[in-house]
Design a protein around this motif. Structure first.
Motif, PDB file in Angstrom:
ATOM      1  N   ALA A  98       0.729  -1.253  -0.146  1.00 40.71           N
ATOM      2  CA  ALA A  98      -0.191  -0.046   0.022  1.00 40.71           C
ATOM      3  C   ALA A  98       0.795   1.210   0.064  1.00 40.71           C
ATOM      4  CB  ALA A  98      -0.872  -0.138   1.188  1.00 40.71           C
ATOM      5  N   MET A  99       1.616   1.499  -1.184  1.00 41.50           N
ATOM      6  CA  MET A  99       2.545   2.495  -1.087  1.00 41.50           C
ATOM      7  C   MET A  99       2.051   3.930  -1.133  1.00 41.50           C
ATOM      8  SD  MET A  99       4.679   0.369  -1.337  1.00 41.50           S
ATOM      9  CE  MET A  99       6.123   1.304  -1.098  1.00 41.50           C
ATOM     10  N   GLN A 100       0.675   4.296  -1.387  1.00 45.43           N
ATOM     11  CA  GLN A 100       0.434   5.603  -0.994  1.00 45.43           C
ATOM     12  C   GLN A 100       0.038   5.705   0.235  1.00 45.43           C
ATOM     13  OE1 GLN A 100      -3.100   6.828  -3.223  1.00 45.43           O
ATOM     14  NE2 GLN A 100      -3.111   8.819  -2.758  1.00 45.43           N
ATOM     15  N   LEU A 101      -0.488   4.975   0.818  1.00 46.48           N
ATOM     16  CA  LEU A 101      -0.589   4.988   2.452  1.00 46.48           C
ATOM     17  C   LEU A 101       0.650   4.934   3.104  1.00 46.48           C
ATOM     18  CD1 LEU A 101      -2.584   4.947   4.729  1.00 46.48           C
ATOM     19  CD2 LEU A 101      -2.444   2.126   4.608  1.00 46.48           C
ATOM     20  N   GLU A 108      -5.162  20.899  12.047  1.00 46.78           N
ATOM     21  CA  GLU A 108      -4.315  20.268  11.148  1.00 46.78           C
ATOM     22  C   GLU A 108      -4.479  18.671  11.631  1.00 46.78           C
ATOM     23  OE1 GLU A 108      -0.993  23.657  10.026  1.00 46.78           O
ATOM     24  OE2 GLU A 108      -0.874  22.347  11.872  1.00 46.78           O
ATOM     25  N   LEU A 109      -4.286  18.337  12.705  1.00 45.28           N
ATOM     26  CA  LEU A 109      -4.407  16.747  13.083  1.00 45.28           C
ATOM     27  C   LEU A 109      -5.671  16.389  12.276  1.00 45.28           C
ATOM     28  CD1 LEU A 109      -2.608  14.639  14.184  1.00 45.28           C
ATOM     29  CD2 LEU A 109      -3.760  15.002  16.288  1.00 45.28           C
ATOM     30  N   THR A 110      -6.773  17.024  12.616  1.00 44.16           N
ATOM     31  CA  THR A 110      -8.122  16.662  12.336  1.00 44.16           C
ATOM     32  C   THR A 110      -8.124  16.322  10.738  1.00 44.16           C
ATOM     33  OG1 THR A 110      -9.134  17.521  14.116  1.00 44.16           O
ATOM     34  CG2 THR A 110     -10.483  17.092  12.437  1.00 44.16           C
ATOM     35  N   GLU A 111      -7.575  17.142  10.079  1.00 38.62           N
ATOM     36  CA  GLU A 111      -7.639  17.127   8.589  1.00 38.62           C
ATOM     37  C   GLU A 111      -6.563  15.851   7.983  1.00 38.62           C
ATOM     38  OE1 GLU A 111      -6.324  20.939   7.003  1.00 38.62           O
ATOM     39  OE2 GLU A 111      -8.020  21.986   8.075  1.00 38.62           O
ATOM     40  N   LEU A 112      -5.456  15.754   8.878  1.00 36.54           N
ATOM     41  CA  LEU A 112      -4.658  14.908   8.315  1.00 36.54           C
ATOM     42  C   LEU A 112      -5.158  13.385   8.580  1.00 36.54           C
ATOM     43  CD1 LEU A 112      -1.659  13.573   7.716  1.00 36.54           C
ATOM     44  CD2 LEU A 112      -1.118  13.858   9.900  1.00 36.54           C
ATOM     45  N   ARG A 113      -5.994  13.406   9.684  1.00 44.18           N
ATOM     46  CA  ARG A 113      -6.883  12.238  10.078  1.00 44.18           C
ATOM     47  C   ARG A 113      -7.635  11.798   9.025  1.00 44.18           C
ATOM     48  NH1 ARG A 113     -10.882  10.817  14.826  1.00 44.18           N
ATOM     49  NH2 ARG A 113     -11.054   8.507  14.522  1.00 44.18           N
ATOM     50  N   ALA A 114      -8.394  12.822   8.436  1.00 48.32           N
ATOM     51  CA  ALA A 114      -9.484  12.468   7.466  1.00 48.32           C
ATOM     52  C   ALA A 114      -8.790  12.230   6.182  1.00 48.32           C
ATOM     53  CB  ALA A 114     -10.173  13.868   7.258  1.00 48.32           C
ATOM     54  N   ALA A 115      -7.849  12.704   5.879  1.00 47.89           N
ATOM     55  CA  ALA A 115      -6.893  12.395   4.570  1.00 47.89           C
ATOM     56  C   ALA A 115      -6.290  10.971   4.727  1.00 47.89           C
ATOM     57  CB  ALA A 115      -5.538  13.520   4.350  1.00 47.89           C
ATOM     58  N   LEU A 116      -5.715  10.517   5.883  1.00 46.15           N
ATOM     59  CA  LEU A 116      -5.243   9.206   6.271  1.00 46.15           C
ATOM     60  C   LEU A 116      -6.363   8.218   6.066  1.00 46.15           C
ATOM     61  CD1 LEU A 116      -2.498   9.772   8.765  1.00 46.15           C
ATOM     62  CD2 LEU A 116      -2.297   8.856   6.399  1.00 46.15           C
ATOM     63  N   THR A 117      -7.384   8.542   6.760  1.00 47.85           N
ATOM     64  CA  THR A 117      -8.858   7.649   6.832  1.00 47.85           C
ATOM     65  C   THR A 117      -9.104   7.289   5.111  1.00 47.85           C
ATOM     66  OG1 THR A 117      -9.400   8.251   8.735  1.00 47.85           O
ATOM     67  CG2 THR A 117     -11.190   7.281   7.578  1.00 47.85           C
ATOM     68  N   ALA A 118      -9.219   8.344   4.407  1.00 49.67           N
ATOM     69  CA  ALA A 118      -9.539   8.296   2.935  1.00 49.67           C
ATOM     70  C   ALA A 118      -8.946   7.274   2.113  1.00 49.67           C
ATOM     71  CB  ALA A 118      -9.753   9.551   2.122  1.00 49.67           C
ATOM     72  N   CYS A 119      -7.328   7.686   2.539  1.00 53.09           N
ATOM     73  CA  CYS A 119      -6.198   6.832   1.897  1.00 53.09           C
ATOM     74  C   CYS A 119      -6.261   5.454   2.371  1.00 53.09           C
ATOM     75  CB  CYS A 119      -4.921   7.288   2.223  1.00 53.09           C
ATOM     76  SG  CYS A 119      -3.667   6.613   1.274  1.00 53.09           S
ATOM     77  N   TRP A 120      -6.529   5.125   3.724  1.00 51.41           N
ATOM     78  CA  TRP A 120      -6.709   3.743   4.236  1.00 51.41           C
ATOM     79  C   TRP A 120      -7.941   3.005   3.422  1.00 51.41           C
ATOM     80  CZ3 TRP A 120      -5.270  -0.555   5.397  1.00 51.41           C
ATOM     81  CH2 TRP A 120      -6.042  -1.518   6.296  1.00 51.41           C
ATOM     82  N   THR A 121      -9.104   3.575   3.402  1.00 47.64           N
ATOM     83  CA  THR A 121     -10.338   3.223   2.691  1.00 47.64           C
ATOM     84  C   THR A 121      -9.990   2.557   1.271  1.00 47.64           C
ATOM     85  OG1 THR A 121     -11.636   4.602   4.208  1.00 47.64           O
ATOM     86  CG2 THR A 121     -12.774   3.649   2.083  1.00 47.64           C
TER      87      THR A 121
END
Length: 105
Positions: free
Chosen positions: A53-56, A74-87
């Motif tokens: 999972a290279m993008q993740l 910023e942490l909340t935004e990062l979490r959302a971006a990581l969650t989308a990438c993880w999905t």
């Protein structure tokens, strides 16, 4: 990786990774110890890389550097971006079978 490991072992490792990634994302809140969160992002990046999972992996590496100084927003935004990438990564990993259930004998 599927050619190197028995299917049940690979599925068990993937199940562990899924649980750990979910736990990591759930714990990614402003009150979390930032150094510990950065260390966990590093560890999770390694695990994501093992599964291809290279993008993740890249996003988690970026998080490792960004998290210690990130504002709560910023942490909340990062979490959302990581969650989308993880999905997206998790959807790609769904082809790996789940481990067989153990039966009581």
């Amino acid at each position: 990786m599927q050619a190197d490991l028995p299917a049940a072992r690979l599925a068990a490792l993937l199940a562990t990774f899924r649980a750990e990634m979910t736990s990591f994302l759930e714990g990614m809140v402003p009150q979390t110890d930032r150094a510990a969160l950065a260390a966990e992002a590093h560890r999770m990046a390694g695990s994501a890389g093992v599964f291809g999972a290279m993008q993740l992996t890249q996003r988690l590496r970026e998080a490792q550097v960004f998290v210690p100084e990130a504002s709560p927003d910023e942490l909340t935004e990062l979490r959302a971006a990581l969650t989308a990438c993880w999905t997206a990564a998790e959807a790609a990993l769904r082809d790996v079978p789940e481990p067989p259930q153990r039966r009581a004998v």
